[in-house]
Design a protein around this motif. Structure first.
Motif, PDB file in Angstrom:
ATOM      1  N   GLU A 113      64.644  69.303 -69.343  1.00 32.51           N
ATOM      2  CA  GLU A 113      63.391  69.860 -68.847  1.00 32.51           C
ATOM      3  C   GLU A 113      62.261  68.895 -69.156  1.00 32.51           C
ATOM      4  N   PHE A 114      61.327  68.802 -68.232  1.00 33.10           N
ATOM      5  CA  PHE A 114      60.144  67.975 -68.424  1.00 33.10           C
ATOM      6  C   PHE A 114      58.975  68.903 -68.690  1.00 33.10           C
ATOM      7  N   VAL A 115      58.281  68.669 -69.810  1.00 33.87           N
ATOM      8  CA  VAL A 115      57.172  69.534 -70.221  1.00 33.87           C
ATOM      9  C   VAL A 115      55.943  68.669 -70.470  1.00 33.87           C
ATOM     10  N   GLN A 116      54.874  68.951 -69.749  1.00 35.23           N
ATOM     11  CA  GLN A 116      53.624  68.239 -69.998  1.00 35.23           C
ATOM     12  C   GLN A 116      52.927  68.894 -71.178  1.00 35.23           C
ATOM     13  N   LEU A 117      52.591  68.088 -72.167  1.00 36.91           N
ATOM     14  CA  LEU A 117      51.936  68.612 -73.364  1.00 36.91           C
ATOM     15  C   LEU A 117      50.416  68.555 -73.254  1.00 36.91           C
ATOM     16  N   LEU A 118      49.906  67.389 -72.945  1.00 38.17           N
ATOM     17  CA  LEU A 118      48.461  67.177 -72.946  1.00 38.17           C
ATOM     18  C   LEU A 118      48.052  66.218 -71.844  1.00 38.17           C
ATOM     19  N   GLU A 119      46.869  66.413 -71.322  1.00 35.11           N
ATOM     20  CA  GLU A 119      46.227  65.408 -70.487  1.00 35.11           C
ATOM     21  C   GLU A 119      45.071  64.875 -71.310  1.00 35.11           C
ATOM     22  N   LEU A 120      44.984  63.575 -71.409  1.00 36.09           N
ATOM     23  CA  LEU A 120      43.973  62.959 -72.254  1.00 36.09           C
ATOM     24  C   LEU A 120      43.173  61.932 -71.445  1.00 36.09           C
ATOM     25  N   PRO A 121      42.462  62.375 -70.426  1.00 34.74           N
ATOM     26  CA  PRO A 121      41.805  61.428 -69.521  1.00 34.74           C
ATOM     27  C   PRO A 121      40.701  60.595 -70.164  1.00 34.74           C
ATOM     28  N   ASP A 122      40.097  61.096 -71.212  1.00 37.40           N
ATOM     29  CA  ASP A 122      38.989  60.370 -71.834  1.00 37.40           C
ATOM     30  C   ASP A 122      39.417  59.538 -73.034  1.00 37.40           C
ATOM     31  N   TRP A 123      40.699  59.517 -73.328  1.00 37.63           N
ATOM     32  CA  TRP A 123      41.200  58.766 -74.482  1.00 37.63           C
ATOM     33  C   TRP A 123      41.464  57.317 -74.104  1.00 37.63           C
ATOM     34  N   LYS A 124      41.310  56.441 -75.083  1.00 38.25           N
ATOM     35  CA  LYS A 124      41.682  55.042 -74.904  1.00 38.25           C
ATOM     36  C   LYS A 124      43.201  54.926 -74.974  1.00 38.25           C
ATOM     37  N   LYS A 125      43.731  53.930 -74.280  1.00 39.20           N
ATOM     38  CA  LYS A 125      45.179  53.731 -74.229  1.00 39.20           C
ATOM     39  C   LYS A 125      45.776  53.591 -75.630  1.00 39.20           C
ATOM     40  N   GLU A 126      45.117  52.829 -76.505  1.00 38.50           N
ATOM     41  CA  GLU A 126      45.673  52.621 -77.853  1.00 38.50           C
ATOM     42  C   GLU A 126      45.705  53.924 -78.662  1.00 38.50           C
ATOM     43  N   ASP A 127      44.754  54.833 -78.416  1.00 40.26           N
ATOM     44  CA  ASP A 127      44.750  56.124 -79.109  1.00 40.26           C
ATOM     45  C   ASP A 127      45.876  57.025 -78.594  1.00 40.26           C
ATOM     46  N   ILE A 128      46.129  56.959 -77.282  1.00 40.53           N
ATOM     47  CA  ILE A 128      47.231  57.729 -76.697  1.00 40.53           C
ATOM     48  C   ILE A 128      48.563  57.240 -77.263  1.00 40.53           C
ATOM     49  N   LEU A 129      48.731  55.918 -77.328  1.00 38.02           N
ATOM     50  CA  LEU A 129      49.967  55.350 -77.883  1.00 38.02           C
ATOM     51  C   LEU A 129      50.127  55.687 -79.363  1.00 38.02           C
ATOM     52  N   ASP A 130      49.002  55.725 -80.084  1.00 33.99           N
ATOM     53  CA  ASP A 130      49.050  56.101 -81.494  1.00 33.99           C
ATOM     54  C   ASP A 130      49.519  57.542 -81.650  1.00 33.99           C
ATOM     55  N   LEU A 131      49.007  58.447 -80.818  1.00 29.00           N
ATOM     56  CA  LEU A 131      49.438  59.844 -80.857  1.00 29.00           C
ATOM     57  C   LEU A 131      50.919  59.954 -80.491  1.00 29.00           C
ATOM     58  N   GLU A 132      51.356  59.193 -79.495  1.00 28.39           N
ATOM     59  CA  GLU A 132      52.767  59.199 -79.112  1.00 28.39           C
ATOM     60  C   GLU A 132      53.650  58.783 -80.298  1.00 28.39           C
ATOM     61  N   ARG A 133      53.276  57.714 -80.973  1.00 30.42           N
ATOM     62  CA  ARG A 133      54.054  57.251 -82.143  1.00 30.42           C
ATOM     63  C   ARG A 133      54.092  58.314 -83.236  1.00 30.42           C
ATOM     64  N   ARG A 134      52.987  58.990 -83.457  1.00 34.02           N
ATOM     65  CA  ARG A 134      52.936  60.026 -84.490  1.00 34.02           C
ATOM     66  C   ARG A 134      53.824  61.225 -84.121  1.00 34.02           C
ATOM     67  N   LEU A 135      53.846  61.587 -82.840  1.00 38.10           N
ATOM     68  CA  LEU A 135      54.732  62.672 -82.400  1.00 38.10           C
ATOM     69  C   LEU A 135      56.198  62.267 -82.534  1.00 38.10           C
ATOM     70  N   ILE A 136      56.509  61.034 -82.174  1.00 33.74           N
ATOM     71  CA  ILE A 136      57.880  60.533 -82.330  1.00 33.74           C
ATOM     72  C   ILE A 136      58.298  60.617 -83.797  1.00 33.74           C
ATOM     73  N   PHE A 137      57.417  60.207 -84.691  1.00 28.19           N
ATOM     74  CA  PHE A 137      57.716  60.251 -86.125  1.00 28.19           C
ATOM     75  C   PHE A 137      57.816  61.695 -86.606  1.00 28.19           C
ATOM     76  N   GLY A 138      56.852  62.523 -86.223  1.00 28.01           N
ATOM     77  CA  GLY A 138      56.814  63.912 -86.699  1.00 28.01           C
ATOM     78  C   GLY A 138      57.990  64.750 -86.210  1.00 28.01           C
ATOM     79  N   LEU A 139      58.407  64.535 -84.970  1.00 26.79           N
ATOM     80  CA  LEU A 139      59.535  65.293 -84.412  1.00 26.79           C
ATOM     81  C   LEU A 139      60.877  64.613 -84.683  1.00 26.79           C
ATOM     82  N   LYS A 140      60.825  63.438 -85.308  1.00 32.17           N
ATOM     83  CA  LYS A 140      62.017  62.645 -85.637  1.00 32.17           C
ATOM     84  C   LYS A 140      62.843  62.285 -84.397  1.00 32.17           C
ATOM     85  N   THR A 141      62.167  62.087 -83.266  1.00 29.73           N
ATOM     86  CA  THR A 141      62.911  61.769 -82.047  1.00 29.73           C
ATOM     87  C   THR A 141      63.437  60.339 -82.046  1.00 29.73           C
TER      88      THR A 141
END
Length: 102
Positions: A53-81
């Motif tokens: 299943e594909f689930v959209q979590l957030l839309e972050l249109p006003d975020w900088k690319k590096e901040d989006i990637l930082d959040l992605e890395r933190r979710l990967i770490f937090g969920l242990k994916t």
């Protein structure tokens, strides 16, 4: 931000797109259907008939690319994916790498 979920196995793939999330999802689907997805474990789950299943979590249109990637890395770490027991973001890097800001 989005997840690809295999709810039966409780495994997830965390992803992000700084522009068009829908096109990113279609890209995943195309690669899975053609057997060319870079995540071998996700590809194997798809080929073995797991319901993904594909689930959209957030839309972050006003975020900088590096901040989006930082959040992605933190979710990967937090969920242990990064660990194939929990997810599909498996790479040959230490888990702490996901907390390092690029």
């Amino acid at each position: 931000m989005y997840l690809i979920c295999d709810r039966d196995k409780k495994r997830y793939y965390v992803g992000c797109s700084s522009s068009n999330c829908l096109s990113r999802v279609f890209n995943h689907i195309h690669k899975l259907k053609t057997g060319t997805h870079p995540s071998d474990i996700l590809q194997k789950a798809y080929q073995n008939g797991h319901k993904l299943e594909f689930v959209q979590l957030l839309e972050l249109p006003d975020w900088k690319k590096e901040d989006i990637l930082d959040l992605e890395r933190r979710l990967i770490f937090g969920l242990k994916t990064y660990d194939d027991e929990y997810g599909f973001n498996v790479k040959n890097v230490p888990p702490e790498t996901y907390l390092e800001r690029k």
